[in-house]
Structures are given as structure tokens and as C-alpha cells.
Design a protein around this motif. Structure first.
Motif, short mmCIF file in Angstrom:
data_model
loop_
_atom_site.label_atom_id
_atom_site.label_comp_id
_atom_site.label_asym_id
_atom_site.label_seq_id
_atom_site.Cartn_x
_atom_site.Cartn_y
_atom_site.Cartn_z
N PRO A 128 -56.53 40.10 4.48
CA PRO A 128 -55.42 40.55 4.60
C PRO A 128 -54.97 39.80 5.96
O PRO A 128 -55.44 39.77 7.06
CB PRO A 128 -55.29 41.99 4.86
CG PRO A 128 -56.65 42.35 4.16
CD PRO A 128 -57.46 41.48 4.38
N THR A 129 -53.37 39.46 6.03
CA THR A 129 -52.78 38.81 7.11
C THR A 129 -52.13 39.53 7.86
O THR A 129 -51.46 39.04 8.94
CB THR A 129 -52.23 37.54 6.56
OG1 THR A 129 -51.24 37.89 5.74
CG2 THR A 129 -53.35 36.65 5.80
N SER A 130 -51.79 40.75 7.48
CA SER A 130 -50.37 41.53 8.21
C SER A 130 -50.76 41.61 9.53
O SER A 130 -49.84 41.43 10.41
CB SER A 130 -50.21 42.90 7.47
OG SER A 130 -51.30 43.49 7.46
N GLU A 131 -52.04 42.04 10.17
CA GLU A 131 -52.16 42.31 11.37
C GLU A 131 -52.07 41.08 12.12
O GLU A 131 -51.41 41.16 13.38
CB GLU A 131 -53.72 42.87 11.71
CG GLU A 131 -53.76 44.37 10.99
CD GLU A 131 -53.42 45.34 12.28
OE1 GLU A 131 -53.33 44.87 13.23
OE2 GLU A 131 -53.24 46.47 11.82
N ALA A 132 -52.76 39.92 11.73
CA ALA A 132 -52.60 38.61 12.36
C ALA A 132 -51.19 38.00 12.41
O ALA A 132 -50.75 37.39 13.46
CB ALA A 132 -53.76 37.80 11.95
N ASP A 133 -50.43 38.07 11.41
CA ASP A 133 -49.24 37.64 11.12
C ASP A 133 -48.13 38.43 12.18
O ASP A 133 -47.45 37.77 12.95
CB ASP A 133 -48.48 37.93 9.87
CG ASP A 133 -47.62 37.04 9.53
OD1 ASP A 133 -46.60 36.64 10.26
OD2 ASP A 133 -47.24 37.06 8.28
N PHE A 134 -48.32 39.86 12.36
CA PHE A 134 -47.74 40.45 13.16
C PHE A 134 -47.98 39.99 14.87
O PHE A 134 -47.13 40.08 15.69
CB PHE A 134 -48.00 41.92 13.03
CG PHE A 134 -46.81 43.04 13.85
CD1 PHE A 134 -45.65 43.02 13.54
CD2 PHE A 134 -47.76 43.79 14.91
CE1 PHE A 134 -44.79 43.91 14.29
CE2 PHE A 134 -46.90 44.60 15.49
CZ PHE A 134 -45.46 44.54 15.65
N ALA A 135 -49.10 39.69 14.95
CA ALA A 135 -49.71 39.27 16.46
C ALA A 135 -49.02 38.03 16.77
O ALA A 135 -48.47 37.89 17.79
CB ALA A 135 -51.19 39.21 16.29
N LEU A 136 -48.87 37.14 15.83
CA LEU A 136 -48.28 35.88 16.03
C LEU A 136 -46.68 36.16 16.31
O LEU A 136 -46.25 35.36 17.20
CB LEU A 136 -48.23 34.97 14.67
CG LEU A 136 -47.34 33.59 14.62
CD1 LEU A 136 -47.93 32.76 15.86
CD2 LEU A 136 -47.72 32.99 13.22
N HIS A 137 -45.97 36.70 15.58
CA HIS A 137 -44.52 37.01 15.87
C HIS A 137 -44.35 37.78 17.12
O HIS A 137 -43.44 37.54 17.82
CB HIS A 137 -43.94 37.99 14.57
CG HIS A 137 -43.69 37.11 13.47
ND1 HIS A 137 -42.58 36.37 13.07
CD2 HIS A 137 -44.60 36.92 12.30
CE1 HIS A 137 -42.56 35.98 12.07
NE2 HIS A 137 -43.60 35.85 11.60
N LEU A 138 -45.41 38.56 17.42
CA LEU A 138 -45.22 39.28 18.77
C LEU A 138 -45.47 38.15 19.78
O LEU A 138 -44.75 38.42 21.00
CB LEU A 138 -46.12 40.35 18.89
CG LEU A 138 -46.05 41.77 18.23
CD1 LEU A 138 -46.95 42.90 18.81
CD2 LEU A 138 -44.53 42.47 18.88
N ALA A 139 -46.48 37.41 19.68
CA ALA A 139 -46.66 36.40 20.79
C ALA A 139 -45.31 35.38 20.88
O ALA A 139 -45.07 35.07 22.22
CB ALA A 139 -47.81 35.65 20.42
N ILE A 140 -44.73 35.09 19.80
CA ILE A 140 -43.53 34.46 20.08
C ILE A 140 -42.48 35.14 20.67
O ILE A 140 -41.83 34.70 21.81
CB ILE A 140 -43.02 33.88 18.55
CG1 ILE A 140 -44.01 33.02 17.96
CG2 ILE A 140 -41.53 33.23 18.63
CD1 ILE A 140 -43.69 32.66 16.63
N ALA A 141 -42.15 36.55 20.25
CA ALA A 141 -41.38 37.48 21.02
C ALA A 141 -41.58 37.46 22.75
O ALA A 141 -40.84 37.47 23.64
CB ALA A 141 -41.13 38.70 20.44
#
Length: 250
Positions: free
Chosen positions: A150-163
Motif C-alpha cells: 500500500p502506498t497511501s502512507e508514503a504518498d501522503f508523506a511525499l505531499h506533506l514534504a512538498i508542503a
């Protein structure tokens, strides 16, 4: 990057402030200074990094402005917990039903409006330490994809890092409020063929790669366009799913 690395004092004070700030930020993000821990004293930082007290104070002030640390009178400077939620009184979505595809599309449209701007600002404002975190988060998503996890946790972390790299804390607060449950993942369904899933995984990785590369290159417009394309692609995949669901109940 060690927090005990001395900085090049041949540069101007503004550059030294930025370098020290990036060094401390990296140490916080990577857990060398976990939430609740106290940073070294002003005197210790001055000696360790070979800079003036003014440079140390300005670097700490920048971290305080980003809500990474707080000063406690008589006790020192302490690392703050990353914001885990935003008070519901600031903004809420009372009619959102995460089980409904239409609600996901609505939130994706809202995310697009916010995250396109975040990508552009990240390209302009990211520090080297923040850029490193974005790359690490991107590779973490890729590792999940390649391992069929599952990628949801890692995907969310990427978007948070950009923010986070916008250096405007409101972007991170907004995404944190929405939560990782809204990371698009409905495009992969149990009845998809292996070829469909492989194609989707490749597409998702390419979309992320375009965003990360543009931010790393400092290309504001390319970063905006890559994020816009990524989130609009998610909207299109959800709209396709919505049409299929409607046809199935006829």
C-alpha cells in the motif's frame, strides 16, 4: 549531514544563517533532535559551528517561524511535535462522505487548487535539507509500488514534504487536516488486470518523478504543471470509476 559540521565562515552572515538553519532543520527532520528534545545552547552552537551568536539567533528564529522549535524562558529551545491535526473550528467538511467517489473528486479539486501553488513555492523556497526529504519520500513511494505494498502512507508523506518545503506552515496544516485517507488509490481495483495495475504503477511513479524533478531544478512553472497534471489525472481516474459505478446500477 552531521550537526557538528563547522560552517564555512568565509561566506556572508546571511548565507551562514541559511546554512546553519538547514543543518539544524535536517537534524530535526531526520530525528537527530526528536520532538520534545532540547537543542544545544546558543554557546554550544556557536562553538560547534564556528559562527557568531547573531547567526545562531537568526537561524533559530527561522526555525521558530516554521514552527519546528519553540523557546522556553530559562529552559532553552525545544523541538516541537509535527502538527497532527488542525482544529476543526478552522475548517471542516461536514458533508464529505469518503465512501462516495463524488466526494473524493470534490476534494481532489480542492487539493489541486492548493497543491499546485505549494509545488511552485517549494521549487522557489526549498532548502537543501527539504529537497533531500522530498527525494527520500519519493523513493519511499517507489519502493512501495515496486513491492506491491500500500502506498497511501508514503504518498501522503511525499505531499506533506512538498508542503513543508513551501516554508509556509499553512500548507502543511491544510494537508494534515484533510488527512492521508484522501490520497487517491481507487484507480487500482480488485478486478483490474495485472497489465492495468502495472501501467497505473508506472504512471504514478512518472507523475511523482516529474513533480520532484521540477522542484529540485527550481523550476516553479514546471513544478506547478507537474502537480496539476498529477492531481487532474487522479480526478480523471476517479471520474472513470464513477461512470463505471453508475453503469453497474442501471
Amino acid at each position: 549531514m552531521s550537526v557538528e559540521t563547522k560552517l564555512d565562515t568565509g561566506k556572508g552572515s546571511g548565507t551562514l544563517v541559511s546554512k546553519l538553519g538547514d543543518t539544524l532543520r535536517h537534524a530535526i527532520v531526520t530525528g537527530q533532535f526528536p520532538p520534545g528534545s532540547r537543542l544545544p545552547s546558543e554557546a554550544q552552537l556557536t562553538e560547534t559551528h564556528g559562527v557568531s551568536r547573531t547567526v545562531v539567533r537568526e537561524a533559530i528564529a527561522a526555525l521558530r517561524a516554521d514552527r519546528l522549535v519553540e523557546a522556553r524562558q530559562g529552559a532553552g529551545v525545544f523541538v516541537l511535535e509535527p502538527p497532527s491535526s488542525t482544529p476543526s473550528s478552522m475548517l471542516s467538511f461536514p458533508s464529505i462522505d469518503l465512501a462516495r467517489v463524488s466526494s473524493m473528486i470534490e476534494l481532489l479539486e480542492l487539493r489541486t487548487a492548493v497543491e499546485v501553488e505549494a509545488a511552485g513555492l517549494a521549487a522557489l523556497r526549498r532548502s537543501p535539507a527539504q529537497e533531500e526529504v522530498i527525494l527520500e519520500r519519493h523513493y519511499a513511494v517507489r519502493a512501495c509500488l515496486e513491492a506491491s505494498r500500500p502506498t497511501s502512507e508514503a504518498d501522503f508523506a511525499l505531499h506533506l514534504a512538498i508542503a513543508e518545503a513551501t516554508n509556509n506552515p499553512r500548507f502543511r496544516e491544510f494537508l494534515t487536516m484533510i488527512g492521508r485517507s484522501l490520497i487517491p488509490r481507487a484507480a487500482l481495483r480488485s478486478d483490474d488486470s495485472e497489465t492495468d495495475q502495472t501501467a497505473y504503477i508506472k504512471l504514478l511513479d512518472e507523475e511523482h518523478e516529474a513533480i520532484v524533478a521540477a522542484i529540485s531544478d527550481g523550476d516553479e512553472e514546471a513544478a506547478r504543471e507537474a502537480m496539476r497534471s498529477h492531481l487532474r489525472g487522479s480526478q480523471l481516474r476517479y471520474r472513470s470509476l464513477l461512470r463505471e459505478l453508475r453503469e453497474s446500477v442501471r
